[in-house]
Motif scaffolding. Structure first.
Motif, short mmCIF file in Angstrom:
data_model
loop_
_atom_site.label_atom_id
_atom_site.label_comp_id
_atom_site.label_asym_id
_atom_site.label_seq_id
_atom_site.Cartn_x
_atom_site.Cartn_y
_atom_site.Cartn_z
N GLN A 1 0.83 -1.19 0.00
CA GLN A 1 0.00 0.00 0.00
C GLN A 1 0.86 1.25 0.00
O GLN A 1 0.46 2.29 -0.48
N ALA B 1 1.26 2.89 -3.39
CA ALA B 1 0.18 3.72 -3.90
C ALA B 1 0.38 5.13 -3.35
O ALA B 1 0.38 5.33 -2.15
N ASN C 1 -0.24 9.54 -3.79
CA ASN C 1 -1.03 10.61 -4.35
C ASN C 1 -0.14 11.69 -4.94
O ASN C 1 -0.61 12.77 -5.26
N ASN D 1 -9.65 16.98 -3.78
CA ASN D 1 -9.36 15.59 -4.09
C ASN D 1 -7.86 15.47 -4.33
O ASN D 1 -7.35 16.00 -5.32
N ARG E 1 -6.05 13.29 -5.50
CA ARG E 1 -5.63 12.56 -6.70
C ARG E 1 -5.84 13.38 -7.97
O ARG E 1 -5.61 12.91 -9.07
N GLU E 2 -6.33 14.62 -7.80
CA GLU E 2 -6.56 15.49 -8.95
C GLU E 2 -5.61 16.68 -8.89
O GLU E 2 -5.30 17.20 -7.82
N LYS F 1 -5.47 13.46 -13.40
CA LYS F 1 -6.07 12.64 -12.35
C LYS F 1 -5.27 11.36 -12.24
O LYS F 1 -5.04 10.66 -13.22
N ASN G 1 -4.74 7.51 -10.87
CA ASN G 1 -5.59 6.38 -10.50
C ASN G 1 -5.29 5.94 -9.07
O ASN G 1 -4.33 6.41 -8.44
N SER G 2 -6.10 5.06 -8.53
CA SER G 2 -6.00 4.68 -7.12
C SER G 2 -4.69 3.98 -6.76
O SER G 2 -4.25 4.07 -5.62
N SER G 3 -4.05 3.31 -7.70
CA SER G 3 -2.78 2.63 -7.40
C SER G 3 -1.58 3.55 -7.59
O SER G 3 -0.46 3.20 -7.23
N GLY G 4 -1.80 4.73 -8.18
CA GLY G 4 -0.70 5.67 -8.41
C GLY G 4 0.13 5.33 -9.63
O GLY G 4 1.19 5.91 -9.85
#
Length: 152
Positions: free
Chosen positions: A19, A22, A24, A100, A102-103, A123, A125-128
């Motif tokens: 984890q 991942a 940001n 956010n 991630r943005e 943007k 993604n969730s995994s980076g």
């Protein structure tokens, strides 16, 4: 029972370290993918400045079938006119969103093939591992999107 506890502990540690990958943060090395051809265009290194803004420079230009990359930005204007594309800063002023994490927005991106500069949003993604980048003029609807893939 001792072996099972050790297994659970080591599994938890592996999950925690996975984890940790991942992120940001968009700082790192990214492979840009041409939205029209699907081929890699180049490698961009994004760095974060002390004021929290991100910029990116081209660290590798990738030849693709039927296309030989240009060495200089002959269509650029001003101080970038006829400058080498390799090493050129093409992304400036990106900031992480306060709503956010991630943005990213507020930046500008230069297309060294056309010499045009566009507003941009990104943007993560969730995994980076993937970055969706949208370059546009005026309103976001009038633009193009690319996917960038993390290389580091």
């Amino acid at each position: 029972m001792k072996g099972f506890k050790l297994f659970l502990l080591s599994s938890s540690m592996l999950m925690a370290s996975a984890q940790g990958f991942a992120t940001n943060d968009i700082a790192g090395t990214w492979r840009s993918i041409d939205d029209k051809t699907g081929f890699s265009k180049g490698i961009v290194e994004i760095t974060k400045a002390s004021d929290g803004t991100y910029s990116g420079k081209i660290v590798e230009v990738i030849p693709r079938p039927g296309y030989t990359p240009k060495a200089t930005c002959d269509k650029c204007s001003g101080s970038l006119k006829n400058k080498p594309i390799l090493g050129m800063t093409v992304l400036t002023g990106m900031k992480q969103s306060s709503k956010n994490d991630r943005e990213f927005s507020g930046g500008r991106i230069l297309d060294p093939l056309t010499g045009k500069t566009y507003k941009t949003k990104m943007k993560l993604n969730s995994s980076g591992s993937r970055l969706s980048m949208r370059g546009y003029v005026g309103v976001e609807v009038v633009g193009r999107s690319q996917t960038w893939i993390r290389q580091d």
